[in-house]
Design a protein around this motif. Structure first.
Motif, PDB file in Angstrom:
ATOM      1  N   SER A   1       0.737  -2.938 -10.376  1.00 24.19           N
ATOM      2  CA  SER A   1       1.778  -3.919 -10.076  1.00 24.19           C
ATOM      3  C   SER A   1       3.107  -3.279 -10.410  1.00 24.19           C
ATOM      4  N   THR A   2       4.076  -3.381  -9.522  1.00 23.31           N
ATOM      5  CA  THR A   2       5.379  -2.804  -9.860  1.00 23.31           C
ATOM      6  C   THR A   2       6.483  -3.839  -9.692  1.00 23.31           C
ATOM      7  N   TYR A   3       7.526  -3.630 -10.476  1.00 22.82           N
ATOM      8  CA  TYR A   3       8.650  -4.579 -10.515  1.00 22.82           C
ATOM      9  C   TYR A   3       9.944  -3.931 -10.079  1.00 22.82           C
ATOM     10  N   LEU A   4       9.875  -2.640  -9.794  1.00 23.18           N
ATOM     11  CA  LEU A   4      11.071  -1.976  -9.287  1.00 23.18           C
ATOM     12  C   LEU A   4      10.661  -0.903  -8.285  1.00 23.18           C
ATOM     13  N   SER A   5      11.600  -0.560  -7.436  1.00 25.77           N
ATOM     14  CA  SER A   5      11.402   0.552  -6.498  1.00 25.77           C
ATOM     15  C   SER A   5      12.430   1.614  -6.837  1.00 25.77           C
ATOM     16  N   PHE A   6      11.985   2.861  -6.895  1.00 32.23           N
ATOM     17  CA  PHE A   6      12.915   3.949  -7.181  1.00 32.23           C
ATOM     18  C   PHE A   6      13.650   4.351  -5.904  1.00 32.23           C
ATOM     19  N   ALA A   7      14.920   4.625  -6.078  1.00 29.84           N
ATOM     20  CA  ALA A   7      15.736   5.031  -4.927  1.00 29.84           C
ATOM     21  C   ALA A   7      15.194   6.326  -4.324  1.00 29.84           C
ATOM     22  N   GLN A   8      14.623   7.178  -5.184  1.00 30.97           N
ATOM     23  CA  GLN A   8      14.199   8.494  -4.670  1.00 30.97           C
ATOM     24  C   GLN A   8      12.822   8.477  -3.987  1.00 30.97           C
ATOM     25  N   SER A   9      12.120   7.334  -4.002  1.00 33.45           N
ATOM     26  CA  SER A   9      10.805   7.297  -3.350  1.00 33.45           C
ATOM     27  C   SER A   9      10.938   7.495  -1.847  1.00 33.45           C
ATOM     28  N   THR A  10      10.039   8.292  -1.316  1.00 33.19           N
ATOM     29  CA  THR A  10      10.104   8.577   0.124  1.00 33.19           C
ATOM     30  C   THR A  10       8.788   8.245   0.836  1.00 33.19           C
ATOM     31  N   ILE A  11       7.752   7.928   0.067  1.00 39.27           N
ATOM     32  CA  ILE A  11       6.428   7.710   0.654  1.00 39.27           C
ATOM     33  C   ILE A  11       5.982   6.292   0.305  1.00 39.27           C
TER      34      ILE A  11
ATOM     35  N   VAL B   1      -5.973  -6.417  -5.265  1.00 41.88           N
ATOM     36  CA  VAL B   1      -5.381  -7.227  -4.206  1.00 41.88           C
ATOM     37  C   VAL B   1      -4.194  -8.022  -4.742  1.00 41.88           C
ATOM     38  N   ASN B   2      -4.310  -8.457  -5.992  1.00 42.64           N
ATOM     39  CA  ASN B   2      -3.193  -9.173  -6.599  1.00 42.64           C
ATOM     40  C   ASN B   2      -1.993  -8.247  -6.781  1.00 42.64           C
ATOM     41  N   ASN B   3      -2.260  -7.000  -7.181  1.00 40.13           N
ATOM     42  CA  ASN B   3      -1.161  -6.047  -7.339  1.00 40.13           C
ATOM     43  C   ASN B   3      -0.482  -5.758  -6.001  1.00 40.13           C
ATOM     44  N   VAL B   4      -1.247  -5.771  -4.935  1.00 36.41           N
ATOM     45  CA  VAL B   4      -0.651  -5.582  -3.608  1.00 36.41           C
ATOM     46  C   VAL B   4       0.370  -6.689  -3.367  1.00 36.41           C
ATOM     47  N   TYR B   5      -0.029  -7.900  -3.700  1.00 35.03           N
ATOM     48  CA  TYR B   5       0.883  -9.029  -3.485  1.00 35.03           C
ATOM     49  C   TYR B   5       2.118  -8.897  -4.369  1.00 35.03           C
TER      50      TYR B   5
ATOM     51  N   ALA C   1       9.179  -5.960  -3.871  1.00 37.89           N
ATOM     52  CA  ALA C   1       9.906  -4.941  -3.103  1.00 37.89           C
ATOM     53  C   ALA C   1      10.326  -5.462  -1.726  1.00 37.89           C
ATOM     54  N   ASP C   2      10.265  -6.780  -1.536  1.00 36.79           N
ATOM     55  CA  ASP C   2      10.625  -7.380  -0.238  1.00 36.79           C
ATOM     56  C   ASP C   2       9.791  -6.830   0.909  1.00 36.79           C
ATOM     57  N   LYS C   3       8.539  -6.520   0.613  1.00 34.67           N
ATOM     58  CA  LYS C   3       7.684  -5.996   1.690  1.00 34.67           C
ATOM     59  C   LYS C   3       6.613  -7.026   2.013  1.00 34.67           C
ATOM     60  N   ASP C   4       6.000  -6.859   3.159  1.00 29.60           N
ATOM     61  CA  ASP C   4       4.940  -7.766   3.579  1.00 29.60           C
ATOM     62  C   ASP C   4       3.599  -7.192   3.093  1.00 29.60           C
ATOM     63  N   PRO C   5       2.872  -7.947   2.272  1.00 30.99           N
ATOM     64  CA  PRO C   5       1.589  -7.424   1.766  1.00 30.99           C
ATOM     65  C   PRO C   5       0.599  -7.101   2.888  1.00 30.99           C
ATOM     66  N   LEU C   6       0.756  -7.766   4.019  1.00 25.77           N
ATOM     67  CA  LEU C   6      -0.139  -7.466   5.150  1.00 25.77           C
ATOM     68  C   LEU C   6       0.121  -6.071   5.699  1.00 25.77           C
ATOM     69  N   ASP C   7       1.400  -5.687   5.736  1.00 25.40           N
ATOM     70  CA  ASP C   7       1.723  -4.329   6.180  1.00 25.40           C
ATOM     71  C   ASP C   7       1.100  -3.319   5.223  1.00 25.40           C
ATOM     72  N   TYR C   8       1.183  -3.657   3.923  1.00 27.70           N
ATOM     73  CA  TYR C   8       0.589  -2.772   2.907  1.00 27.70           C
ATOM     74  C   TYR C   8      -0.898  -2.608   3.197  1.00 27.70           C
ATOM     75  N   LEU C   9      -1.575  -3.728   3.360  1.00 28.27           N
ATOM     76  CA  LEU C   9      -3.025  -3.654   3.579  1.00 28.27           C
ATOM     77  C   LEU C   9      -3.360  -2.942   4.883  1.00 28.27           C
ATOM     78  N   ASN C  10      -2.577  -3.208   5.906  1.00 29.69           N
ATOM     79  CA  ASN C  10      -2.875  -2.573   7.196  1.00 29.69           C
ATOM     80  C   ASN C  10      -2.763  -1.052   7.123  1.00 29.69           C
ATOM     81  N   ALA C  11      -1.974  -0.574   6.159  1.00 27.99           N
ATOM     82  CA  ALA C  11      -1.816   0.876   6.028  1.00 27.99           C
ATOM     83  C   ALA C  11      -2.774   1.472   5.002  1.00 27.99           C
ATOM     84  N   PHE C  12      -3.559   0.629   4.341  1.00 26.08           N
ATOM     85  CA  PHE C  12      -4.339   1.112   3.191  1.00 26.08           C
ATOM     86  C   PHE C  12      -5.604   1.849   3.620  1.00 26.08           C
ATOM     87  N   PRO C  13      -5.923   2.959   2.942  1.00 26.46           N
ATOM     88  CA  PRO C  13      -7.144   3.713   3.294  1.00 26.46           C
ATOM     89  C   PRO C  13      -8.399   3.036   2.725  1.00 26.46           C
TER      90      PRO C  13
END
Ligand SMILES: [Fe+2]
Lengths: 281, 311
Positions: free
Chosen positions: B146-156, B177-181, B187-199
């Motif tokens: 679970s994260t509460y911040l995004s680093f400016a330098q993240s690229t991936i 799955v809870n951490n995904v949410y 991070a203002d992202k859609d958890p569905l996009d996260y899951l759709n990209a997950f391996p």
């Protein structure tokens, strides 16, 4: 504690971690410009607020663990004062272990090293501070009994064993304090709301049997005998050591041997295992 | 090398001190247990006794919080040795930790701190995962934190980062799955996009847990039921992973074993081969001031484990 570095380069992973740990442990060092450089704001929170979730949680979560490791001390001081001491401790001596069980390891020593009257001769120091340190020390000892190596399933309780066959079990300790800390601790556990006790030496045994720690009050001769036994390793030699502490060997021997005396009581309380190499089949 | 397998499907629960007696009395209805490694690595007492008993009766997995795989401190081989010894004692199905760092300069913050998701970090962590896997002689399983911040330098993105990490090391993944949410919301992202990209093909286990909605952000508190929006993500993840073993983490205000099980078994309502994502209804935000990464559940109640002839 080494002085924190500020305004350092964060371009590398190592640099970023140095910076983040610094502002986590010392939130006041966070400089707004740098926070905004490193952390993205969300649509609802500023970069500083995002970082703030980590900063707030760091002390809050560890203080909870400290209160749980020192419940009697926390009761004695009250949570707000306990939290202040514990926070200062964590600031000065942050956790250095992979396990939270070690979090309180250095707390009694820290309280003792930083007491405000430490420059005064011992007899002029504040009693209540002595008590707090004694209690912290005792609680740490009790805490470590929980997961210390023990001899469950191997305890000797046969009164027919010879003295030479008895050795103290591994999860056994004796403890001496200037205050009746074990009594205070037990009263807190039993929710009896104890008052701070007066100065009075207390000596107790802690012994773990079936994964439960029992606190047993000792008289001074019992304490001295068990202290010697722990040091010399066997009962006959422990008798021989009683002279040195000005106790009458014959008195000790008779207290040990008498029916329902020390020997029988302590065998029943799980103090002993068969001495190495002499175990009875 | 031992690799994590998917041969033990079903629902499991985080092993907690307060449930031990009931579990040993045979009252648990779950299929398996997840134990926090650090609680047992140094134990010569009750903790290890309980885990050994549980491991005799149920499949167990070990879940660590202090490997600090993302730290720039050297790996702690003393820690890894103890972990390996513990694994030898209880034969876990697999052994996991988090994609995070916990401290540097010998300090442990006891938090699961985020790493910047960059090529540098990927290379650094991949090297360490390989070292750890060689040392432990088994596959490592890593969890999305679970994260509460995004680093400016993240690229991936995190899913891409984990996919690349698996490709470089052969490690496996624990999908919380809870951490995904939580991470996506914060991070203002859609958890569905996260899951759709997950391996998903590399997922050997999933986590469920409750979080607190503070309005402006959400906190992974592990102290309440799983939220409806997370159950919906679980529905999808269960189908995509082909039913990866799933455990519930309940770490604060821990209710009875039966209540934890009841919460876990709600999963059955979301398990079906034709699972389709259904947007959840809105939920009300709760009070703020909660603590992330609760850890105090790891401290046994030692006081209640003492008996005295003193009071
Ligand atoms: Fe998790």
């Amino acid at each position: 504690m080494k002085p924190p570095i500020s305004g350092q380069a964060t371009a590398s992973l190592a640099g970023l971690q140095r910076w983040m740990q610094e502002v986590l442990l010392y939130p006041r060092l966070a400089n707004e410009e740098q926070v905004n450089n490193e952390v993205l704001a969300s649509s609802r929170l500023s970069a500083a607020d995002c970082l703030g979730v980590y900063q707030r949680s760091y002390y809050a979560r560890l203080l909870t663990c400290m209160r749980e490791q020192f419940p009697a001390l926390c009761y004695a001081l009250g949570s707000p004062v306990f939290n202040e001491f514990a926070r200062d401790y964590l600031l000065e001596l942050p956790s250095d272990s992979y396990t939270l069980y070690q979090l309180g390891r250095r707390f009694p020593g820290y309280l003792s090293d930083t007491r405000p009257d430490r420059e005064l001769p011992p007899n002029e120091r504040e009693h209540w501070i002595d008590f707090m340190i004694d209690l912290a020390d005792f609680e740490r000892e009790v805490f470590t009994m929980f997961d210390a190596p023990g001899d469950e399933g191997k305890l000797a309780d046969d009164v027919n064993l010879a003295d030479e066959e008895l050795a103290l079990q591994r999860c056994f300790k004796i403890h001496q304090a200037k205050f009746p800390v074990a009594r205070f601790y037990s009263l807190v556990r039993d929710e009896k709301n104890p008052e701070l006790p007066p100065l009075q030496t207390s000596q107790i045994a802690m012994v773990r049997v079936n994964y439960r720690t029992r606190l047993i009050p000792l008289t001074n001769p019992q304490y001295q005998f068990l202290l010697a036994l722990g040091r010399v390793g066997n009962v006959p030699s422990a008798f021989a050591a009683m002279d040195a502490v000005e106790l009458d060997v014959d008195d000790i021997r008779s207290a040990w041997l008498t029916p329902e005396g020390w020997r029988e009581q302590w065998l029943a309380s799980g103090f002993f295992v068969h001495a190495a190499g002499l175990s009875v089949a | 090398m031992l690799t994590a397998g998917k041969t033990e499907p079903g629902l499991g629960l985080g092993l907690r001190h307060c449930h031990a007696e009931q579990i040993l009395a045979g009252e648990a209805r779950v299929n398996w247990f997840e134990a926090i490694s650090e609680n047992y690595m140094d134990s010569g007492g009750k903790s290890l006794y309980i885990l050994r008993q549980v491991a005799e009766r149920y499949p167990v997995v070990l879940h660590g919080v202090s490997m600090s795989i993302g730290s720039t401190d050297p790996l702690d081989f003393g820690y890894l040795r103890k972990l390996k010894l513990l694994a030898a004692k209880v034969s876990p199905r697999w052994l996991s930790d988090h994609l995070c760092w916990t401290g540097i300069n010998g300090i442990n913050t006891h938090d699961l701190l985020p790493v910047p998701l960059t090529e540098e970090t990927l290379k650094h962590i991949a090297g360490r995962v390989n070292t750890v896997q060689d040392f432990l002689q088994r596959q490592l399983v890593l969890e999305n934190p679970s994260t509460y911040l995004s680093f400016a330098q993240s690229t991936i993105s995190e899913p891409d980062f984990l996919r690349a990490l698996v490709a470089e090391t052969g490690c496996a993944l624990l999908l919380d799955v809870n951490n995904v949410y939580v991470t996506s919301f914060n991070a203002d992202k859609d958890p569905l996009d996260y899951l759709n990209a997950f391996p998903f093909e590399h997922v050997v286990q999933m986590h469920l847990a409750g979080h607190e909605d503070c309005g402006t952000h959400v906190i992974d508190t592990h102290d309440r039921p799983v939220r409806p929006e997370v159950w919906e993500l679980f529905r999808l993840a269960w189908a995509r992973t082909g039913g990866a073993p799933t455990s519930l983490e309940w770490d604060g205000d821990i209710p009875s074993l039966a209540q934890c099980e009841a919460e876990l078994f709600k999963a059955q309502q979301y398990i079906s081969p034709s699972s389709e994502y259904r947007p959840p209804v809105d939920v009300q935000p709760g009070a703020s001031g909660s603590v992330s990464t609760p850890v105090s559940f790891m401290i046994p109640n030692v006081m209640d484990n003492t008996v005295g002839e003193i009071a």
